[in-house]
Design an enzyme around this catalytic site. Structure first.
Site, PDB file in Angstrom:
ATOM      1  N   ARG A  98       0.829  -1.213   0.000  1.00  0.00           N
ATOM      2  CA  ARG A  98       0.000   0.000   0.000  1.00  0.00           C
ATOM      3  C   ARG A  98       0.857   1.254   0.000  1.00  0.00           C
ATOM      4  NH1 ARG A  98       0.143   3.819   3.469  1.00  0.00           N
ATOM      5  NH2 ARG A  98      -1.571   5.253   3.490  1.00  0.00           N
ATOM      6  N   HIS A 103       2.533   6.133  -2.421  1.00  0.00           N
ATOM      7  CA  HIS A 103       3.582   7.137  -2.432  1.00  0.00           C
ATOM      8  C   HIS A 103       4.542   7.064  -3.611  1.00  0.00           C
ATOM      9  CE1 HIS A 103       2.211   8.355   1.475  1.00  0.00           C
ATOM     10  NE2 HIS A 103       2.334   7.124   1.927  1.00  0.00           N
TER      11      HIS A 103
END
Length: 135
Positions: A98, A103
């Site tokens: 994730r 990011h």
């Protein structure tokens, strides 16, 4: 008994997994389509977020402290025998997935997404079963 908030989070995970399966339609080659890949990654990200929220909810509900980070919630639940070591470890790895998806999307390897879709969706289902069983 699982509380309503936990049940809602687990239902959201189930919807995300159903969406992933619908987008892929048992044909992993569909992940070569960037729109399908994006939709799958978004739903995996949502499932991860709901899993983290569910774990944090259980930590809080049980008065087990405050997790240092997203992965720590799974560690705390493992330590308290709410989650099995296998599920806790797999969910900690999913937090890493994730984090990359959120990011560093440009560096997200489609082969990793394929592996998650092909082999790791059941980890979310195992998490849900263990959280319900422990409630």
């Amino acid at each position: 008994m699982a509380d309503d908030v936990l049940i809602q989070k687990l239902a959201s995970i189930d919807r995300c997994l159903a969406s992933v399966r619908r987008y892929v339609a048992e044909d992993l080659s569909r992940l070569a389509d960037t729109m399908v890949l994006d939709a799958v990654v978004l739903n995996l990200q949502r499932a991860c977020e709901q899993a983290i929220d569910a774990a944090c909810r259980e930590v809080s509900r049980r008065g087990l402290g405050v997790p240092a980070d997203s992965a720590d919630a799974f560690t705390i639940l493992e330590r308290e025998s709410v989650l099995s070591p296998m599920v806790a470890e797999r969910m900690r790895r999913m937090v890493g997935f994730r984090n990359v998806a959120v990011h560093e999307y440009r560096r997200l390897d489609p082969a990793v997404v394929r592996t998650v879709v092909e082999h790791r969706l059941g980890d979310f289902e195992a998490l849900c079963r263990e959280l319900v069983a422990a409630s």
